[in-house]
Write a protein that holds these residues in place. Structure first.
Motif, PDB file in Angstrom:
ATOM      1  N   PRO A  40      36.550  50.966 -17.169  1.00  0.00           N
ATOM      2  CA  PRO A  40      37.677  50.062 -17.440  1.00  0.00           C
ATOM      3  C   PRO A  40      39.042  50.674 -17.151  1.00  0.00           C
ATOM      4  O   PRO A  40      40.011  49.939 -16.955  1.00  0.00           O
ATOM      5  N   HIS A  41      39.132  52.018 -17.100  1.00  0.00           N
ATOM      6  CA  HIS A  41      40.419  52.674 -16.861  1.00  0.00           C
ATOM      7  C   HIS A  41      40.604  53.098 -15.399  1.00  0.00           C
ATOM      8  O   HIS A  41      41.617  53.714 -15.070  1.00  0.00           O
ATOM      9  N   ALA A  42      39.643  52.787 -14.554  1.00  0.00           N
ATOM     10  CA  ALA A  42      39.719  53.235 -13.157  1.00  0.00           C
ATOM     11  C   ALA A  42      40.929  52.643 -12.453  1.00  0.00           C
ATOM     12  O   ALA A  42      41.270  51.470 -12.644  1.00  0.00           O
ATOM     13  N   ARG A  43      41.576  53.469 -11.646  1.00  0.00           N
ATOM     14  CA  ARG A  43      42.660  52.994 -10.783  1.00  0.00           C
ATOM     15  C   ARG A  43      42.018  52.477  -9.494  1.00  0.00           C
ATOM     16  O   ARG A  43      41.167  53.145  -8.896  1.00  0.00           O
ATOM     17  N   ALA A  65      42.953  36.438  -1.376  1.00  0.00           N
ATOM     18  CA  ALA A  65      43.541  35.945  -2.623  1.00  0.00           C
ATOM     19  C   ALA A  65      42.458  35.487  -3.583  1.00  0.00           C
ATOM     20  O   ALA A  65      42.518  35.745  -4.793  1.00  0.00           O
ATOM     21  N   LEU A  66      41.454  34.817  -3.040  1.00  0.00           N
ATOM     22  CA  LEU A  66      40.322  34.372  -3.856  1.00  0.00           C
ATOM     23  C   LEU A  66      39.651  35.562  -4.539  1.00  0.00           C
ATOM     24  O   LEU A  66      39.368  35.530  -5.748  1.00  0.00           O
ATOM     25  N   HIS A  67      39.418  36.622  -3.778  1.00  0.00           N
ATOM     26  CA  HIS A  67      38.739  37.796  -4.337  1.00  0.00           C
ATOM     27  C   HIS A  67      39.648  38.565  -5.299  1.00  0.00           C
ATOM     28  O   HIS A  67      39.193  39.029  -6.353  1.00  0.00           O
ATOM     29  N   LEU A  68      40.917  38.705  -4.939  1.00  0.00           N
ATOM     30  CA  LEU A  68      41.837  39.468  -5.785  1.00  0.00           C
ATOM     31  C   LEU A  68      41.983  38.822  -7.152  1.00  0.00           C
ATOM     32  O   LEU A  68      42.093  39.533  -8.167  1.00  0.00           O
ATOM     33  N   ARG A  69      41.979  37.516  -7.216  1.00  0.00           N
ATOM     34  CA  ARG A  69      42.073  36.834  -8.515  1.00  0.00           C
ATOM     35  C   ARG A  69      40.902  37.227  -9.420  1.00  0.00           C
ATOM     36  O   ARG A  69      41.054  37.380 -10.627  1.00  0.00           O
ATOM     37  N   ARG A  70      39.718  37.380  -8.816  1.00  0.00           N
ATOM     38  CA  ARG A  70      38.554  37.768  -9.607  1.00  0.00           C
ATOM     39  C   ARG A  70      38.752  39.159 -10.206  1.00  0.00           C
ATOM     40  O   ARG A  70      38.399  39.401 -11.369  1.00  0.00           O
ATOM     41  N   TRP A  71      39.350  40.071  -9.438  1.00  0.00           N
ATOM     42  CA  TRP A  71      39.607  41.413  -9.955  1.00  0.00           C
ATOM     43  C   TRP A  71      40.657  41.389 -11.056  1.00  0.00           C
ATOM     44  O   TRP A  71      40.565  42.126 -12.030  1.00  0.00           O
ATOM     45  N   ASP A  78      41.004  39.149 -13.152  1.00  0.00           N
ATOM     46  CA  ASP A  78      40.373  38.651 -14.374  1.00  0.00           C
ATOM     47  C   ASP A  78      39.809  39.797 -15.218  1.00  0.00           C
ATOM     48  O   ASP A  78      39.559  39.619 -16.416  1.00  0.00           O
ATOM     49  N   HIS A  79      39.600  40.950 -14.585  1.00  0.00           N
ATOM     50  CA  HIS A  79      38.954  42.068 -15.267  1.00  0.00           C
ATOM     51  C   HIS A  79      39.836  43.311 -15.385  1.00  0.00           C
ATOM     52  O   HIS A  79      39.528  44.197 -16.188  1.00  0.00           O
TER      53      HIS A  79
END
Length: 300
Positions: free
Chosen positions: A95-98, A148-154, A156-157
């Motif tokens: 969860p802390h990964a850059r 943009a579609l994929h970046l939005r998924r990232w 979210d997390h």
């Protein structure tokens, strides 16, 4: 052993280059590998995408020899960006990964991805069979460029500040500044190897060994890798390598691709705060491709 600050095992990578495919991720990997403060394995683990079922021991094997060292650990798997489950899987373990992501003109990215599988013999028809719609045996050619579609998924997390993005165009225009920005994001002093950058530029070629030879040599890829760039290797390769005549990307298909990506490019531009309108200038791209073909004819 566990890092008391992050709560993560000391073999866990602290940063990941997540893609996109055919957007210069290998260039970024090799530049970061020059930095003695970092360790990144040469092969792409693909653990959070295609190799997830192999289990955590598979992933640990890429890093455990470096566990406990002073070096910061990272990896690069370019297919993570577009994979529907990679973001959730990484967030669960790291969860802390850059995160580092680079974007390339999606039209050029799609055609470059097509060319890679064409020279491997995976696809045999012209680009119209694969780039005209998502309904084809290789939907990744089109899907992977919906950034943009994929970046939005990232997003979210992961919080936005954990994700550093840059463009393929940045690599060409300001390679050192690009590496400095990545290094600042992951938290190390930058190291930029001008020689490495020039070597990659000089070695960039559309000349490849014949497909049957490449298939025979494929199992020896890791053994051969250290020889690349040496005078003997390059001279031997040049004796047999040939330029591949790829089926061209027609002007009509470029227009269809422009329309396919237009909304996503606009969305990504807003998300990044950058003007990406040049990506949709198919007249300029088509003219460049035509000029490249003329150069190749003259050389031949």
């Amino acid at each position: 052993m566990t890092n008391t600050y992050t709560g993560q095992a000391d073999w866990h990578p602290s940063f990941i280059i997540i893609g996109a495919v055919k957007a210069a991720t290998t260039w970024a990997l090799e530049q970061l590998q020059v930095n003695p403060a970092l360790f990144m394995p040469d092969p792409e683990p693909h653990y959070f995408s295609s190799e997830f079922e192999q289990g955590e021991d598979y992933y640990r094997a890429f890093f455990e020899a470096q566990a406990g060292s002073e070096r910061m650990l990272g990896e690069k798997s370019a297919d993570y960006l577009a994979h529907p489950q990679a973001a959730q899987r990484i967030a669960a373990m790291l969860p802390h990964a850059r995160l580092v992501v680079q974007f390339r003109n999606p039209i050029e990215r799609a055609y470059s991805d097509y060319k890679m599988l064409y020279r491997r013999g995976t696809v045999k028809e012209g680009p119209e069979a694969y780039l005209a719609s998502l309904d084809n045996p290789q939907p990744r050619f089109l899907n992977d460029g919906l950034y943009a579609l994929h970046l939005r998924r990232w997003l979210d997390h992961f919080p936005a500040e954990q994700i550093h993005s840059f463009l393929y165009d940045d690599v060409k225009a300001q390679p050192q500044a690009t590496i400095e920005a990545i290094s600042a994001h992951i938290g190390v002093d930058p190291v930029f190897d001008v020689g490495q950058s020039r070597k990659k530029a000089n070695n960039a070629s559309e000349r490849f060994l014949p497909l049957p030879v490449r298939k025979v040599l494929a199992p020896l890829k890791s053994t051969i890798a250290p020889l690349r760039g040496t005078a003997l290797f390059e001279s031997t390769r040049s004796m047999f390598a040939r330029e591949i005549a790829y089926p061209p990307l027609s002007s009509e298909l470029r227009l269809r691709l422009r329309d396919f990506y237009a909304d996503d490019v606009a969305d990504l531009g807003q998300m990044l705060g950058r003007d990406l309108s040049d990506w949709l200038d198919v007249t300029q791209s088509g003219a460049k491709q035509g000029n490249d073909r003329e150069k190749h004819k003259k050389v031949a």
